[in-house]
Design a protein around this motif. Structure first.
Motif, PDB file in Angstrom:
ATOM      1  N   THR A 219       2.190   2.429  -3.447  1.00  0.00           N
ATOM      2  CA  THR A 219       1.112   2.639  -2.487  1.00  0.00           C
ATOM      3  C   THR A 219       1.317   1.684  -1.307  1.00  0.00           C
ATOM      4  N   TYR A 220       0.838   2.123  -0.140  1.00  0.00           N
ATOM      5  CA  TYR A 220       0.830   1.248   1.035  1.00  0.00           C
ATOM      6  C   TYR A 220      -0.576   1.289   1.606  1.00  0.00           C
ATOM      7  N   HIS A 221      -0.889   0.270   2.367  1.00  0.00           N
ATOM      8  CA  HIS A 221      -2.236   0.195   2.937  1.00  0.00           C
ATOM      9  C   HIS A 221      -2.231   0.681   4.392  1.00  0.00           C
ATOM     10  N   ASP A 241      -5.638   2.400   0.911  1.00  0.00           N
ATOM     11  CA  ASP A 241      -4.465   2.433   0.026  1.00  0.00           C
ATOM     12  C   ASP A 241      -4.204   3.874  -0.357  1.00  0.00           C
ATOM     13  N   TYR A 255       1.792   4.640   6.176  1.00  0.00           N
ATOM     14  CA  TYR A 255       2.483   4.763   4.897  1.00  0.00           C
ATOM     15  C   TYR A 255       3.980   4.999   5.136  1.00  0.00           C
TER      16      TYR A 255
END
Lengths: 440, 611
Positions: A219-221, A241, A255
């Motif tokens: 996951t990326y924020h 997220d 992302y």
């Protein structure tokens, strides 16, 4: 005397050499004779480089162009003339990829026994395109510049190929100087390369799936923007997220920018190369314009490339082939513009597992973002793109993907120049054309 | 006065043209649409007749009774007899000797036993270790030998028994044709039909106006063909295959001339007549080996002088300076030097074993090739060089010599290419003609396109477009033939030249003298190689060097010279009463004084060589 008689066998050696040379000549004559005869200097078939005789039809036999004694007669219907011009070609050969040039070997009426004798027996070429579908796409574009193409993922046949702007070959405008006719001779599907925008996130995803073992779990924020080194990449929304599945559905820039940096420029370039986005794809031997991916050591450049806004460009034809590959579990057939075209080969562009994952993600896009109502009765897989072009102009709108219905799989690519937002501008065109393609 | 006569002749010819054109126009308008139907059939008839003529020549050459001649025998003790099958026989231990004496005291090539035109025989010692004796007198160089004398080789006695004049006459009688499986006259008739087809193709074509010069050309061609045949028959010779093949090729050449340069038709007829006359003249010289020997040095000198004049005074046409203009009449000297080249290169057996002779020829050949390089005629230079290799191999039998020459020539060739940008440019596009369709591949791609456009049966005589390309009727002539008459007819032309080569090869073993074998084999090699360069060059398989297709390419020098070269091929044919270049023995009474003269010449010649 006996000696000299034996030595006279040297004559047989010369005869054998000649026979070998003639063997090569005859082999080439029967293999390439059709092509030799169609050379534009051959005055039996051409007058001043213009083909004298021939006929081009669509896949259902609808006549698109008849050539008789050097006179060109196009379809009686204006929309058909405008929408098939780039497929058929113009009288003066300005559209270099037109069928009247590319398939001239078949238009001369050549046959091995008679050559070009009685060349008024015109050759006929049936294109794989459906004139009705082309008209539909032309109307859907509604005067906007761009390209629309549909192909059959099993055979590689192009069912629809429209490039806009076009002109009426039966009454060409006096001047092509106005912006309205900018690049009118270019078949934008085959001979242009554009900034891909968000559709390139599919390439980034594919690269990640093959280089990062935890790609699907990662996951990326997204805080509406993200920091790459000292610079910032903005996003269309604030997504928090998210996983790759969610990020692709909302087309999150943060992302994929961060993902691209983690994947690395080298792996990004390798993936673009493997998908033949940076090389020519061939349609019956006619090469498409090559796309581009510039490898950079700067993380920021890699980040921009990951969302299709860097130096990278793609040709719509290469994108269509990539869609066919995702539909075909990684394998795509060679594209052809001929009905029941030459037994084409195929190529594996990406691993089966990657293709299946991408397909699943693209279907999720339709379900969660674009709405299944866009493609009624069709199981659709898609990705939109909104490519910023700068200069105060509206972005290019992309909509690419494929659909399945009744055991047929058709891939599509829609590009609307300066069309605005991808899913709304290009998505409706895609919806219109794909629905018609399955119904027709 | 002369001016009036020529004006009259001119007026008469013009009237004939006009009359023919009027008749043609009238005929076309009379038969109307049926003309197209006729042309449709002519399109198939032309290749069919070409093939039939070719096949009949082939059958005629190999079905006829052609038992080898015999000229005498050597009787050893114990009734062992060795037949003498040729006029020139080698004696020795070597496996390929005609008279093989497998005794250790005999050298590999020990000596030679040679007959002259008049039936006199001479024995030669080819620098053997143990020498030769005639009636136990040592032979110094050479010595005439008479019937019944004993020739001793390495201690072995052989009684020499040549055929008497009576026996030679009987042999000639017994070998006389009993029946001819293929009538030469009928083959020529079929060829005339082919010529008529070409005539009709131009006569009936409604798409182009009739041209009297073309319409008169084909009947004249037929007339020359029959005149040559009747002349051959009148001197009691029957074989006409080689001439028919050459006439078949010439007919194709006339069709090319008609479509590409109608204004040249009249001259083409004159060139053909000159060629046929030259053919009979060269053949007449070849009848007598004595005359041949006398003429070799003057011929070589004349050839070199011609080339020298060429180097100094020539004009450049398309890069190569191989044209010479004298009083408004231009010709290519190099074409005529080809005849001299073969003539000088060939030699009788007694001279094959002396190095001096070979060196003279090597020098002559080198000067010829050098002269051609100087005038940038690279293609012809190559033809000369390959002919030189063939002659060198026939004479020496040494592959080593041949390889050495090739090595030398390749380096010389590279030097020539580096000095001559025009030649280099011809090589640069080689095998990539389609990549340069508007510069270095310009002519080749058009030739290929036209050839393919013709299909197997052609577009019809006069209906092609390739003739508008530069040098179409010479360098690209194969393309023109394939376009208008079709691939089958084009291949027939190639096979006709090949058949001349097969003819030379097949009869090489039965020839009387090594001179005729070298002549015929090298002449055939020259024609075939030149055709190979022409055809494969225009089709981008070999570099495009711009040489002519024998007999077919337009051009007086080439046509005349090819007919001259044809006489060499004809010289090897020893079928009874076949070739006019071969004398029928025993017909003329032998003259004692002549025999003595022959002997003196031989003795003088051999002294000179052994000094």
């Amino acid at each position: 005397m006996t000696k000299i008689k034996r030595r006279s066998a040297v004559l047989l050696i010369i005869i054998l050499l000649l026979a070998a040379g003639m063997g090569i000549f005859l082999f080439r004559y029967f293999r390439d004779g059709r092509h030799w005869a169609a050379f534009s200097a051959n005055r039996t078939a051409y007058t001043d480089g213009v083909l004298k005789h021939g006929e081009i039809t669509d896949r259902d036999g609808e006549i698109l162009l008849t050539m008789e004694d050097g006179t060109y007669r196009y379809s009686a219907d204006t929309a058909t003339r405008l929408s098939t011009l780039h497929a058929v070609g113009d009288r003066y050969g300005n559209i270099g990829t037109g069928a009247n040039i590319v398939y001239r070997d078949y238009l001369t009426g050549y046959d091995t026994v008679n050559g070009l004798y009685r060349s008024d027996r015109k050759g006929s070429v049936a294109l794989s395109i459906d004139a009705g579908l082309n008209r539909r796409a032309w109307q859907a574009l509604n005067g906007r510049k761009g390209a629309v193409a549909v192909c059959d993922c099993d055979t590689g046949e192009i069912l629809c190929m429209v490039s806009s702007p076009s002109f009426d070959p039966e009454s060409p405008p006096d001047s092509f100087d106005s912006p309205e006719y900018e690049g009118v001779y270019i078949n934008r599907f085959l001979s242009s390369a554009y900034t891909p925008g968000s559709i390139y996130k599919l390439v980034t995803a594919a690269a990640a799936l093959e280089t990062l073992p935890d790609a699907m779990q990662r996951t990326y924020h997204c805080a509406g923007s993200c920091e790459i080194g000292d610079d910032t990449v903005n996003c269309m929304g604030v997504h928090g997220d998210l996983s790759m599945r969610e990020a692709l559905a909302v087309s999150c820039n943060c992302y994929f920018a961060q993902l691209a940096v983690d994947v690395g420029g080298k792996a990004m370039k390798d993936k673009a190369d493997a998908l033949s986005l940076t090389s020519s794809v061939f349609m019956d031997g006619v090469p498409s314009t090559k796309g581009n991916y510039t490898l950079s050591s700067e993380a920021l450049d890699t980040a921009w490339s990951g969302i299709g806004q860097g130096q990278d460009t793609v040709c719509p034809a290469a994108v269509l082939r990539m869609m066919a590959a995702i539909a075909g579990k990684g394998e795509a057939p060679d594209l052809t513009l001929l009905k029941d075209g030459p037994e084409g080969g195929s190529a594996v562009l990406l691993p089966e597992k990657t293709a299946e994952t991408l397909a699943e993600l693209m279907h999720n896009n339709v379900v969660t973002s674009y709405g299944e109502s866009l493609f009624p009765g069709i199981r659709a897989y898609a990705k939109s793109g909104t490519a910023e072009v700068g200069g105060g102009l509206s972005p290019h709108a992309w909509f690419v993907g494929y659909g399945e219905k009744d055991g047929r799989t058709l891939a599509f690519v829609v590009l609307v120049e300066n069309g605005g937002y991808g899913s709304s501008a290009a998505g409706t065109v895609a919806s219109d054309v794909l629905t018609a393609a399955f119904d027709g | 006065m002369r001016a009036t006569v020529s004006a009259h002749v001119h007026f008469m010819i013009e009237s004939v043209y006009k009359a023919l054109e009027t008749v043609a126009e009238w005929s076309v308008s009379f038969i109307g649409k049926r003309a197209e139907t006729a042309l449709f059939f002519l399109r198939y008839l032309i290749p069919a007749l070409g093939l039939i003529v070719l096949l009949r020549c082939l059958i005629s050459l190999f079905r006829e009774d052609s038992r080898p001649e015999r000229w005498g025998r050597l009787v050893l003790s114990g009734d062992v007899t060795i037949p003498l099958m040729h006029w020139e026989n080698t004696i020795g231990r070597g496996r390929s000797c005609d008279i093989r004496v497998d005794v250790p005291t005999v050298s590999r090539s020990h000596g030679a036993l040679i007959r002259d035109n008049r039936g006199g025989w001479t024995v030669y010692d080819l620098s053997s270790r143990t020498g030769i004796e005639v009636d136990h007198k040592k032979v110094d160089g050479s010595m005439p030998v008479r019937p019944g004398q004993v020739i001793t080789v390495g201690g072995l006695d052989m009684v020499f028994l040549p055929m008497s004049e009576e026996e030679e006459r009987e042999q000639a009688e017994s070998r006389r044709y009993r029946y001819q499986p293929v009538s030469q006259g009928f083959t020529l008739f079929l060829l005339s039909m082919l010529q008529a087809c070409f005539f009709l193709s131009f006569f009936l074509d409604p798409s182009q106006p009739a041209d009297g010069r073309i319409l008169l050309g084909f009947p004249c061609l037929a007339a020359v063909s029959w005149a040559a045949y009747l002349f051959t028959r009148s001197i009691r010779r029957r074989a006409f295959e080689a001439e028919t093949l050459a006439l078949l090729l010439t007919t194709a050449g006339f069709a090319v001339c008609a479509t590409s340069a109608a204004y040249e038709m009249t001259r083409q007829i004159l060139f053909l007549i000159a060629g046929v006359i030259l053919y009979f003249c060269v053949g007449a010289v070849l009848r007598s080996l004595r005359l041949v020997k006398k003429l070799r040095i003057p011929a070589a000198a004349a050839g070199l002088a011609l080339l020298l004049v060429n180097v100094v005074f020539s004009e450049a046409v398309l890069g190569a300076k191989n044209w010479l203009s004298i009083g408004g009449f231009s010709f290519q000297p190099s074409e005529f030097v080809k005849i001299v080249f073969i003539f000088v290169g060939a030699a009788t057996l007694d001279r094959l074993f002396t190095k001096k002779n070979l060196f003279l020829f090597v020098g002559f050949a080198a000067m010829c090739v050098l002269a051609l390089v100087l005038i940038s005629d690279f293609g012809t230079g190559l033809v000369f060089f390959v002919t030189y290799l063939v002659i060198a191999f026939l004479r020496s039998g040494s592959i080593g010599t041949v390889f050495l020459s090739v090595g030398g020539a390749v380096s010389a060739g590279l030097l020539a290419i580096s000095l001559k940008p025009y030649i280099a440019s011809r090589f640069s596009g080689w095998r990539h003609a389609w990549d340069f369709p508007y510069d270095s591949g310009y002519q080749q791609v058009r030739a290929m396109s036209a050839a393919a456009g013709g299909g197997l049966f052609g577009l019809g005589a006069g209906r092609g477009w390739l003739e508008t390309v530069v040098a179409a009727n010479t360098d690209l002539v194969f393309g023109v033939v394939c376009e208008e008459e079709g691939l089958i007819f084009g291949l027939t032309m190639i096979l006709a030249v090949i058949l001349l080569g097969v003819y030379a090869f097949a009869y090489a073993g039965r020839a009387r003298s090594s001179f005729t074998v070298i002549c015929s084999v090298s002449a055939a090699a020259m024609l075939i190689f030149q055709m190979m360069l022409n055809v494969l060059g225009s089709m981008d398989i070999l570099p495009f060097t711009g040489v002519t297709f024998p007999f077919v390419s337009r051009g007086g020098s080439s046509l005349i010279a090819c007919w001259g070269i044809l006489a060499f091929i004809k010289a090897c044919d020893t079928r009874q009463n076949a070739s006019f270049t071969v004398r029928v023995p025993g017909r003329r009474k032998r003259n004692a004084a002549d025999v003595d003269e022959d002997v003196r010449i031989y003795v003088r010649g051999s002294e000179a060589e052994h000094d």
